[in-house]
Design a protein around this motif. Sequence first.
Motif, PDB file in Angstrom:
ATOM      1  N   VAL A  43       2.894   7.633  -7.097  1.00 15.55           N
ATOM      2  CA  VAL A  43       3.677   6.483  -7.011  1.00 15.55           C
ATOM      3  C   VAL A  43       2.893   5.364  -8.224  1.00 15.55           C
ATOM      4  N   THR A  44       3.714   4.910  -9.085  1.00 17.40           N
ATOM      5  CA  THR A  44       3.146   4.160 -10.184  1.00 17.40           C
ATOM      6  C   THR A  44       3.871   2.707 -10.044  1.00 17.40           C
ATOM      7  N   THR A  45       5.123   2.491  -9.110  1.00 15.11           N
ATOM      8  CA  THR A  45       5.429   1.029  -8.818  1.00 15.11           C
ATOM      9  C   THR A  45       6.077   0.850  -7.511  1.00 15.11           C
ATOM     10  N   ALA A  46       5.519  -0.093  -6.826  1.00 17.13           N
ATOM     11  CA  ALA A  46       5.757  -0.348  -5.643  1.00 17.13           C
ATOM     12  C   ALA A  46       7.328  -0.536  -5.579  1.00 17.13           C
ATOM     13  N   GLY A  47       7.887   0.154  -4.307  1.00 18.44           N
ATOM     14  CA  GLY A  47       9.400  -0.342  -4.179  1.00 18.44           C
ATOM     15  C   GLY A  47      10.038   0.686  -4.908  1.00 18.44           C
ATOM     16  N   VAL A  48       9.736   1.573  -5.679  1.00 19.88           N
ATOM     17  CA  VAL A  48      10.534   2.456  -6.485  1.00 19.88           C
ATOM     18  C   VAL A  48      10.403   4.025  -5.461  1.00 19.88           C
ATOM     19  N   TYR A  49      11.425   4.539  -5.890  1.00 23.20           N
ATOM     20  CA  TYR A  49      11.478   5.748  -5.044  1.00 23.20           C
ATOM     21  C   TYR A  49      11.365   6.971  -6.219  1.00 23.20           C
ATOM     22  N   ALA A  96      10.830   9.455  -1.839  1.00 23.46           N
ATOM     23  CA  ALA A  96       9.926   8.555  -1.103  1.00 23.46           C
ATOM     24  C   ALA A  96       9.553   7.570  -1.887  1.00 23.46           C
ATOM     25  N   ALA A  97       9.083   6.368  -1.361  1.00 22.48           N
ATOM     26  CA  ALA A  97       8.707   5.245  -1.719  1.00 22.48           C
ATOM     27  C   ALA A  97       7.478   4.702  -1.172  1.00 22.48           C
ATOM     28  N   ASN A  98       6.396   3.974  -1.771  1.00 21.85           N
ATOM     29  CA  ASN A  98       5.545   3.146  -1.297  1.00 21.85           C
ATOM     30  C   ASN A  98       6.183   1.518  -1.393  1.00 21.85           C
ATOM     31  N   ILE A 100      20.318  15.435   8.073  1.00 27.35           N
ATOM     32  CA  ILE A 100      19.311  14.853   8.812  1.00 27.35           C
ATOM     33  C   ILE A 100      17.880  15.075   8.110  1.00 27.35           C
ATOM     34  N   ALA A 101      17.150  13.864   7.621  1.00 29.52           N
ATOM     35  CA  ALA A 101      15.947  14.100   6.977  1.00 29.52           C
ATOM     36  C   ALA A 101      14.859  13.223   7.453  1.00 29.52           C
ATOM     37  N   SER A 102      13.713  13.736   7.603  1.00 30.42           N
ATOM     38  CA  SER A 102      12.522  12.960   8.026  1.00 30.42           C
ATOM     39  C   SER A 102      11.192  13.336   7.241  1.00 30.42           C
ATOM     40  N   TYR A 103      10.296  12.378   7.376  1.00 38.73           N
ATOM     41  CA  TYR A 103       8.901  12.702   6.892  1.00 38.73           C
ATOM     42  C   TYR A 103       7.938  11.880   7.523  1.00 38.73           C
ATOM     43  N   ASP A 104       6.688  12.374   7.687  1.00 40.44           N
ATOM     44  CA  ASP A 104       5.826  11.582   8.279  1.00 40.44           C
ATOM     45  C   ASP A 104       4.805  11.425   7.297  1.00 40.44           C
ATOM     46  N   GLY A 105       4.247  10.144   7.038  1.00 44.09           N
ATOM     47  CA  GLY A 105       3.473   9.874   5.934  1.00 44.09           C
ATOM     48  C   GLY A 105       2.816   8.542   6.009  1.00 44.09           C
ATOM     49  N   GLU A 106       1.825   8.288   5.038  1.00 40.55           N
ATOM     50  CA  GLU A 106       1.337   6.929   4.967  1.00 40.55           C
ATOM     51  C   GLU A 106       1.056   6.535   3.625  1.00 40.55           C
ATOM     52  N   ALA A 107       0.698   5.281   3.195  1.00 41.49           N
ATOM     53  CA  ALA A 107       0.827   4.967   1.718  1.00 41.49           C
ATOM     54  C   ALA A 107      -0.245   3.809   1.415  1.00 41.49           C
ATOM     55  N   GLY A 108      -1.566   3.969   2.230  1.00 41.73           N
ATOM     56  CA  GLY A 108      -2.456   2.918   2.415  1.00 41.73           C
ATOM     57  C   GLY A 108      -2.421   1.869   3.086  1.00 41.73           C
ATOM     58  N   PHE A 109      -3.472   0.979   3.407  1.00 42.19           N
ATOM     59  CA  PHE A 109      -3.508   0.270   4.579  1.00 42.19           C
ATOM     60  C   PHE A 109      -2.327  -0.688   4.584  1.00 42.19           C
ATOM     61  N   THR A 133       2.434  -1.187  -2.098  1.00 37.17           N
ATOM     62  CA  THR A 133       1.796  -1.298  -3.115  1.00 37.17           C
ATOM     63  C   THR A 133       1.863   0.140  -4.168  1.00 37.17           C
ATOM     64  N   THR A 134       0.919   0.454  -5.014  1.00 42.25           N
ATOM     65  CA  THR A 134       1.267   1.510  -5.998  1.00 42.25           C
ATOM     66  C   THR A 134       0.440   2.907  -5.417  1.00 42.25           C
ATOM     67  N   THR A 135      -0.113   2.731  -4.143  1.00 43.70           N
ATOM     68  CA  THR A 135      -0.855   3.776  -3.677  1.00 43.70           C
ATOM     69  C   THR A 135       0.248   4.736  -3.654  1.00 43.70           C
ATOM     70  N   ASP A 136      -0.162   6.218  -3.649  1.00 44.73           N
ATOM     71  CA  ASP A 136       0.446   7.215  -3.623  1.00 44.73           C
ATOM     72  C   ASP A 136       0.929   7.550  -2.115  1.00 44.73           C
ATOM     73  N   VAL A 137       2.183   8.130  -1.951  1.00 43.18           N
ATOM     74  CA  VAL A 137       2.559   8.476  -0.513  1.00 43.18           C
ATOM     75  C   VAL A 137       1.818   9.696  -0.251  1.00 43.18           C
ATOM     76  N   THR A 138       1.455  10.046   1.092  1.00 46.32           N
ATOM     77  CA  THR A 138       0.956  11.162   1.572  1.00 46.32           C
ATOM     78  C   THR A 138       1.820  11.601   2.651  1.00 46.32           C
ATOM     79  N   VAL A 139       2.367  12.676   2.216  1.00 46.23           N
ATOM     80  CA  VAL A 139       3.312  13.398   2.981  1.00 46.23           C
ATOM     81  C   VAL A 139       2.746  14.285   4.012  1.00 46.23           C
ATOM     82  N   GLU A 140       2.496  13.950   5.434  1.00 48.16           N
ATOM     83  CA  GLU A 140       1.979  15.144   6.315  1.00 48.16           C
ATOM     84  C   GLU A 140       3.002  16.183   6.586  1.00 48.16           C
TER      85      GLU A 140
END
Length: 195
Positions: A67-73, A173-175, A113-122, A178-185
Amino acid sequence: MTNIPDPYLSPPSQPWGRWVTTTLRNYLAKRQEYDLGTYNAIKQINLAVPQPMRAVLWRQTTGTVAVTTAGVYYPINLAGTLDPDTTFNMAAGTTNVTGLINTTNQARTMVFIASYDGEAGFASGIGLKLALNGTLIDATECNSFASSIGLVGKTMTQFIIRMEPEDEVSMWAANLSTTTDVTVERFKLLAHAVQ
């Protein structure tokens, strides 16, 4: 036998012989015309019958979406497993490997139907959209809350999309924070034809 030879008949029986051979020729010509019409009708029916299409693409190992820009997919583009027991007339994406391609010569209306489990920083929001041939479909956007303390968010979307031959539908995916990378579990992408 498509050609009936002219028989040699004695002069008194020639009219009868000509009637028989002419009638047989007409019968064979009509039969050939009928056979051709039947062949063409069956061919049109076969072309009009929609081919079944379905697929399941999944991944259970963690990967990262830069991710380089917040809110961008950004395309998830993490290779998954295409279930061989359920997939028919579709293939894994090539432009974005987290996608599915219509491998038939028919345009079909598909449910995704699509889904992912992930996180992108606090305390970050994560997002999911589907794209058709790399063009994002805004109506498919779904968001979720995630954190970096071991809690992941689940984003899920579903939509009906018309796919032409060789079209590709993929996951992005998008954060949102912030600009933290998205971790897709893990992710799942399921598709089946409805028309």
